[in-house]
Design a protein around this motif. Structure first.
Motif, PDB file in Angstrom:
ATOM      1  N   GLY A   7       2.126  -9.685   4.068  1.00 15.71           N
ATOM      2  CA  GLY A   7       1.863 -10.419   4.249  1.00 15.71           C
ATOM      3  C   GLY A   7       2.595 -10.888   3.064  1.00 15.71           C
ATOM      4  N   PRO A   8       2.941 -12.443   2.953  1.00 17.37           N
ATOM      5  CA  PRO A   8       3.981 -12.521   1.198  1.00 17.37           C
ATOM      6  C   PRO A   8       3.751 -12.279   0.324  1.00 17.37           C
ATOM      7  CG  PRO A   8       3.375 -14.769   2.628  1.00 17.37           C
ATOM      8  CD  PRO A   8       2.643 -13.338   3.144  1.00 17.37           C
ATOM      9  N   GLN A   9       2.067 -11.871  -0.144  1.00 16.69           N
ATOM     10  CA  GLN A   9       1.814 -11.299  -1.183  1.00 16.69           C
ATOM     11  C   GLN A   9       1.936  -9.880  -1.013  1.00 16.69           C
ATOM     12  OE1 GLN A   9       0.196 -14.272  -0.431  1.00 16.69           O
ATOM     13  NE2 GLN A   9       1.931 -14.778  -1.763  1.00 16.69           N
ATOM     14  N   HIS A  10       2.314  -9.361   0.066  1.00 17.29           N
ATOM     15  CA  HIS A  10       2.028  -7.895  -0.103  1.00 17.29           C
ATOM     16  C   HIS A  10       0.947  -7.358   0.200  1.00 17.29           C
ATOM     17  CE1 HIS A  10       6.495  -7.398  -0.985  1.00 17.29           C
ATOM     18  NE2 HIS A  10       6.183  -7.891  -1.666  1.00 17.29           N
ATOM     19  N   VAL A  11      -0.263  -7.951   0.767  1.00 23.49           N
ATOM     20  CA  VAL A  11      -1.407  -7.812   1.268  1.00 23.49           C
ATOM     21  C   VAL A  11      -0.784  -7.025   2.738  1.00 23.49           C
ATOM     22  CG1 VAL A  11      -3.685  -8.697   2.018  1.00 23.49           C
ATOM     23  CG2 VAL A  11      -2.159  -9.185  -0.594  1.00 23.49           C
ATOM     24  N   ARG A  12      -1.864  -5.949   3.118  1.00 27.58           N
ATOM     25  CA  ARG A  12      -1.609  -4.818   4.341  1.00 27.58           C
ATOM     26  C   ARG A  12      -2.829  -6.447   5.072  1.00 27.58           C
ATOM     27  NH1 ARG A  12       0.804  -0.723   4.774  1.00 27.58           N
ATOM     28  NH2 ARG A  12      -0.524   0.028   6.557  1.00 27.58           N
ATOM     29  N   ARG A  13      -1.964  -7.156   6.289  1.00 34.36           N
ATOM     30  CA  ARG A  13      -3.031  -8.403   7.558  1.00 34.36           C
ATOM     31  C   ARG A  13      -3.007  -6.806   8.962  1.00 34.36           C
ATOM     32  NH1 ARG A  13      -5.023 -11.715   3.725  1.00 34.36           N
ATOM     33  NH2 ARG A  13      -3.234 -11.470   2.243  1.00 34.36           N
ATOM     34  N   GLY A  14      -4.183  -7.490   9.928  1.00 33.59           N
ATOM     35  CA  GLY A  14      -4.055  -6.792  10.830  1.00 33.59           C
ATOM     36  C   GLY A  14      -3.314  -7.535  11.872  1.00 33.59           C
ATOM     37  N   ARG A  15      -3.416  -7.026  12.833  1.00 33.18           N
ATOM     38  CA  ARG A  15      -2.512  -7.396  13.847  1.00 33.18           C
ATOM     39  C   ARG A  15      -3.255  -8.984  13.902  1.00 33.18           C
ATOM     40  NH1 ARG A  15      -2.763  -3.241  18.696  1.00 33.18           N
ATOM     41  NH2 ARG A  15      -1.458  -1.670  17.884  1.00 33.18           N
ATOM     42  N   GLY A  16      -2.221 -10.096  14.837  1.00 34.71           N
ATOM     43  CA  GLY A  16      -3.610 -11.225  15.374  1.00 34.71           C
ATOM     44  C   GLY A  16      -1.895 -12.592  14.089  1.00 34.71           C
ATOM     45  N   ALA A  17      -0.913 -11.379  14.086  1.00 33.18           N
ATOM     46  CA  ALA A  17       0.245 -12.741  13.057  1.00 33.18           C
ATOM     47  C   ALA A  17       0.556 -13.420  14.052  1.00 33.18           C
ATOM     48  CB  ALA A  17       1.784 -12.106  12.871  1.00 33.18           C
ATOM     49  N   ARG A  18       0.931 -13.459  15.400  1.00 31.19           N
ATOM     50  CA  ARG A  18       1.218 -14.619  16.193  1.00 31.19           C
ATOM     51  C   ARG A  18       0.113 -15.834  16.473  1.00 31.19           C
ATOM     52  NH1 ARG A  18       2.126 -17.259  21.476  1.00 31.19           N
ATOM     53  NH2 ARG A  18       3.949 -17.252  22.076  1.00 31.19           N
ATOM     54  N   HIS A  56       7.730 -12.659  15.924  1.00 28.33           N
ATOM     55  CA  HIS A  56       7.577 -13.073  17.440  1.00 28.33           C
ATOM     56  C   HIS A  56       8.118 -14.810  17.357  1.00 28.33           C
ATOM     57  CE1 HIS A  56       4.208 -10.560  16.656  1.00 28.33           C
ATOM     58  NE2 HIS A  56       4.159 -11.009  15.158  1.00 28.33           N
ATOM     59  N   PHE A  57       9.018 -15.078  16.786  1.00 35.63           N
ATOM     60  CA  PHE A  57       9.675 -16.796  17.177  1.00 35.63           C
ATOM     61  C   PHE A  57      11.667 -16.332  16.656  1.00 35.63           C
ATOM     62  CE2 PHE A  57       5.223 -17.259  16.269  1.00 35.63           C
ATOM     63  CZ  PHE A  57       4.527 -17.610  17.444  1.00 35.63           C
TER      64      PHE A  57
END
Length: 202
Positions: A7-18, A56-57
């Motif tokens: 993410g923006p703060q370089h925090v690893r995020r799981g799937r589901g961004a869309r 995604h867009f």
């Protein structure tokens, strides 16, 4: 696409961004409007990078159109497809909308809000809003025909116009207008549907 993203703060995020981007658009577009919401803010709220968002867009235009498609993709299927209501009941139940949004005020119809903000008739969101309004009037007309209306297309257009007017008036006056609209709708429906025992003109 990788299993995880940053993410923006370089925090690893799981799937589901869309899904997070769409949820953020629903929140921000309705709270502050489409034009006042930028991609930077959307990405921050969704906790995704702009690079991920554009994966995604293709851009904000596509996102706005997809945001609108999320609201009612099947045109009130939960109402019109019910088998426990008569066609007449369905026409009137359209106006039985619960209050929601800030201060329990029914929010302005998102399709109308988008059309007001976006002046380009060729914009994907404008086309989406137009298609939805046409589809809703057609669904009302179809139900009016099932109810026995003498001119179902006319009744469908009348009810669609009344529904939009109630939404706009509720928003402008900060007062619930749907009960009044429901009373007007009942008169329109009863006048359009011949009483039982009355023969239709050929």
């Amino acid at each position: 696409m990788t299993e995880l993203e940053k993410g923006p703060q370089h925090v690893r995020r799981g799937r589901g961004a869309r899904e997070r981007i769409l949820r953020a658009s629903q929140q921000l577009f309705r709270e502050q409007g489409i034009n006042r919401t930028g991609m930077d803010q959307l990405c921050a709220v969704a906790e995704v990078s702009k690079r991920t968002a554009y994966q995604h867009f293709t851009g904000k235009d596509q996102l706005v159109a997809e945001y609108l498609r999320q609201f009612d993709p099947d045109v009130m299927a939960g109402l019109f497809d019910r088998t426990d209501l008569t066609p007449r009941d369905k026409l009137l139940a359209v106006f039985d909308l619960p209050g929601s949004g800030t201060d329990d005020l029914t929010p302005l119809c998102p399709y109308i809000a988008a059309a007001v903000e976006i002046h380009d008739p060729q914009h994907p969101a404008s086309e989406c809003a137009r298609d939805y309004k046409i589809a809703l009037a057609a669904r009302l007309a179809e139900t009016a025909r099932e109810a026995g209306a003498t001119n179902p297309e006319e009744l469908g257009e009348q009810l669609a116009l009344l529904l939009d007017g109630a939404s706009a008036r509720t928003r402008v006056l900060n007062l619930e207008s749907f009960p009044t609209a429901a009373a007007i709708a009942a008169v329109l429906v009863d006048n359009a549907i011949p009483a039982k025992g009355t023969r239709k003109r050929k």
